[in-house]
Design an enzyme around this catalytic site. Structure first.
Site, short mmCIF file in Angstrom:
data_model
loop_
_atom_site.label_atom_id
_atom_site.label_comp_id
_atom_site.label_asym_id
_atom_site.label_seq_id
_atom_site.Cartn_x
_atom_site.Cartn_y
_atom_site.Cartn_z
N LYS A 77 0.96 -1.07 0.00
CA LYS A 77 -0.04 0.11 -0.02
C LYS A 77 0.90 1.26 -0.12
CE LYS A 77 -3.66 1.75 2.90
NZ LYS A 77 -4.51 1.68 4.23
N SER A 152 -9.54 1.46 3.53
CA SER A 152 -8.85 2.27 2.66
C SER A 152 -7.70 1.57 1.76
CB SER A 152 -7.94 3.39 3.40
OG SER A 152 -7.07 2.71 4.37
N SER A 176 -9.43 -1.15 7.48
CA SER A 176 -8.86 -0.80 6.12
C SER A 176 -8.27 -2.30 5.52
CB SER A 176 -7.96 0.25 6.14
OG SER A 176 -8.91 1.35 5.95
N1 GLN Z 1 -13.02 3.52 7.51
C1 GLN Z 1 -12.06 3.69 8.29
C2 GLN Z 1 -11.78 5.06 8.42
O1 GLN Z 1 -11.93 5.84 7.51
C3 GLN Z 1 -10.71 2.93 8.39
C4 GLN Z 1 -9.63 3.37 7.89
C5 GLN Z 1 -8.36 2.51 8.03
O2 GLN Z 1 -8.60 1.37 8.70
N2 GLN Z 1 -7.43 2.99 7.61
O3 GLN Z 1 -11.16 5.89 9.42
#
Ligand code: GLN
Length: 481
Positions: A77, A152, A176
Site C-alpha cells: 500500500k 482504505s 481498512s
Molecule cells: N474506514 C475507516 C476510516 O475511515 C478505516 C480506515 C483505516 O482502517 N485506515 O477511518
C-alpha cells in the site's frame, strides 16, 4: 500459463522446474497491464521486479536453497516506506516524495527474497472506506466495476482479487484491510496491535494503526505474518512476546464461539448477511462447537469513540506536513508564515483529510477535550475490560465484517457520517487491539461476496489463523477472480 495457488505449491513448481520467478513476474505484469483501468496500482516496479526474478532464478539454478519467500510476488500500500521509492499516502501533499528508508516489516519480507511488484492506490492517508478519497482517483472492484473495492486499502485488495500479485500489504486502523477483503472476496488479516512493527508505516492514528495482509490462502497469510512479526527496536509499542511460531494446523478441538446479539439484530445489517452467518453458526454447533449469543450494549458507542480518538491522533500526526522541508509547497507568494502553512496544507490535503484534521483539532481543544476525547478514552478502556471478560469464556468472536456488500461508486458522496457508521463491525478490534480476520465465505444474491469476521484475544493470532484455515477448508469460499 502461470497459475498461483499457494506459496508451497509455487515453490514446488520452481523446484521441479515447471515454472520460474521470471515467468511469475511476467504473468503478473501482463495482468496488471490488462487490468490497468481498475486503477489498483500507483506505481509498478517493472524493471526491478524482472531483475530480481532473474537474480533469484539464477541463484536457485546454482543450487542455493530457497528462502521462505523466494520469488513471492507482493504489492504494498502507498503508505509503506520503501527506500528510494515514492510514498505519498495517495495525497497531493506528498507527491514526488521518495522514502528515505524501508519500513521494518517490508525489510523482513525483502530479507526472505520477496519480489515487490509495486505500490497500490488507497484512500488519502488511509482515511476512508471506499478508496474514493485518493488523489490518484478511485479504484474499481474487479467483480463489478460499478462497485467500490472498499477502503482504505482498496488498491491492495484489488491487486490480489484480480490476480495482479500473490499477496499484498495494507494498513488497518479501523477496518481498512478486513473491509476491502470482504468487498473483494479475499482474505484480510489485521494482526493485534503491536504484532508488526509500524516503523516506516505513514501514521494515521498511531495507537490504532497496524499493517495487515491480503491473500487467498490462510497458510500464506500466516507465513507473511510470521516473518513480519520479528521484533524491531524502532517500534517501542511492539508486542514483546517475539515473532509468531510457524503455522501448522493442530488437531481440531471443539471451540467456544460467541456472537453479539446487538450486532446480529442491528438495523443496518443486511438480512441476507445475517441469515448466512446465523446458518453458519448453526452448522458450527452441529459439529460440536458452541456458539453463544452475548449481550453487548456498547455497540452504538464504538463508531463515535473511534472517530473521536482517531481524528484526534490524526490531527497531531498530520501536522508534520507543512511544506517546509518536504511535501507540497504552494506557489502563492506570501510573507506571512501562517499563510504559508495554510496555502501548502489547503492545496495539499483533500476534503476528507481536512475534515478529520478539523474534527480532531476540535475534540482536543480546551473546553471540549473532556466532553469528547476523555469520554472516548473511557469507552475504549471499558471495551478493553469487556474483551478480557469475554475471552475468559470464549475462544473467538464471530461477526459480519461489514453490514452490507460493496456499495456503488458515489453512493456515500454526500454524507460522510453514513459512511463512518458502516465501520461499526470493524473498529471494535482496533479500539481493543485484538486481531481480526475477514474470510470470504459467502456470496450474496446480488452476486457480490461478503465475509465472516473472526476475532481472538490479544496475542492469539496463531489460534485465529488455525480457526480461519479450518473454516476456509470446511466452507467452500467464494473464489477470487
Ligand atoms: N474506514 C475507516 C476510516 O475511515 C478505516 C480506515 C483505516 O482502517 N485506515 O477511518
Amino acid at each position: 500459463m502461470f497459475v498461483f495457488n499457494s506459496i508451497t505449491d509455487y515453490h514446488h513448481q520452481l523446484k521441479s522446474g515447471t515454472t520460474s520467478c521470471l515467468q511469475a513476474v511476467n504473468h503478473f505484469l501482463s495482468r496488471i497491464k490488462e487490468k490497468a483501468h481498475l486503477n489498483a496500482f500507483v506505481e509498478v516496479y517493472e524493471k526491478e521486479a524482472l531483475a530480481k526474478a532473474a537474480e533469484l532464478d539464477a541463484k536457485r539454478n546454482a543450487g542455493e536453497p530457497l528462502k521462505k519467500l523466494h520469488g513471492v510476488v507482493i504489492a504494498i500500500k502507498d503508505v509503506i516506506c520503501y527506500k528510494d521509492h515514492s510514498v505519498t499516502a495517495a495525497s497531493a501533499i506528498l507527491k514526488g516524495f521518495n522514502s528515505l528508508y524501508t519500513a521494518s516489516a517490508l525489510q523482513y519480507l525483502l530479507n526472505e527474497d520477496a519480489i515487490i511488484i509495486g505500490n497500490c492506490n488507497c484512500d488519502e492517508f488511509a482515511m476512508g472506506s471506499t478508496n474514493e478519497n485518493s488523489s490518484y482517483g478511485k479504484v474499481l472492484n474487479a467483480l463489478d466495476e460499478t462497485k467500490v473495492p472498499g477502503g482504505s486499502s482498496g488498491g491492495s485488495a484489488v491487486a490480489v482479487q484480480a490476480g495482479m500479485c500473490m499477496l499484498s500489504l495494507g494498513s488497518d486502523t479501523g477496518g481498512s484491510v478486513r473491509q476491502p477483503a470482504d468487498f473483494c472476496g479475499i482474505i484480510g488479516l489485521k494482526p493485534g496491535y503491536g504484532r508488526i512493527s509500524r516503523y516506516g508505516l505513514l501514521a494515521y492514528a498511531s495507537s490504532f494503526d497496524q499493517i495487515g495482509i491480503f491473500g487467498t490462502h490462510v497458510p500464506d497469510v500466516a507465513l507473511l505474518l510470521q516473518i513480519m512479526s520479528q521484533p524491531d527496536k524502532m517500534d517501542s509499542t511492539m508486542d514483546k512476546t517475539g515473532p509468531l511460531p510457524a503455522f501448522e494446523n493442530p488437531e481440531p478441538t471443539p471451540l467456544r464461539y460467541c456472537l453479539f446479539s446487538q450486532v446480529m439484530d442491528h438495523p443496518s445489517l443486511d438480512p441476507e448477511i445475517r441469515d448466512n452467518i446465523n446458518a453458519l453458526a448453526e452448522k458450527l454447533e452441529t459439529e460440536g462447537n458452541t456458539v453463544t449469543r452475548l449481550d453487548f450494549e456498547w455497540l452504538d458507542y464504538i463508531v463515535p469513540a473511534y472517530y473521536v480518538l482517531t481524528t484526534a491522533e490524526a490531527s497531531s500526526n498530520l501536522s508534520r506536513y507543512d511544506g517546509v522541508r518536504y511535501g507540497h509547497r504552494s506557489e502563492k507568494a506570501t510573507e506571512d508564515l501562517d499563510a504559508f502553512y495554510r496555502n501548502n496544507r489547503s492545496e495539499g490535503f483533500g476534503m476528507e483529510v481536512k475534515r478529520r484534521i478539523m474534527l480532531g483539532t476540535f475534540v482536543l481543544s480546551t473546553g471540549y477535550y473532556d466532553a469528547y476525547y476523555s469520554k472516548a478514552q473511557k469507552i475504549r478502556r471499558l471495551l478493553t475490560e469487556k474483551i478480557t471478560e469475554i475471552f475468559e469464556g470464549y475462544d473467538a468472536i464471530l461477526m459480519p465484517t461489514v453490514p452490507s456488500t460493496a456499495m456503488s461508486i458515489g453512493q456515500h458522496d454526500k454524507d460522510p457520517v453514513e459512511m463512518y457508521l458502516a465501520d461499526i463491525f470493524t473498529v471494535f478490534a482496533n479500539l481493543t487491539g485484538i486481531p481480526g480476520i475477514s474470510l470470504p465465505l459467502f456470496s450474496h444474491s446480488n452476486n457480490m461476496p461478503f465475509g465472516l469476521q473472526v476475532m481472538t484475544n490479544k496475542q492469539e493470532e496463531l489460534p485465529l489463523l488455525h480457526i480461519a484455515d479450518r473454516l476456509m477448508q470446511q466452507y467452500k469460499p467464494v473464489r477470487a477472480l
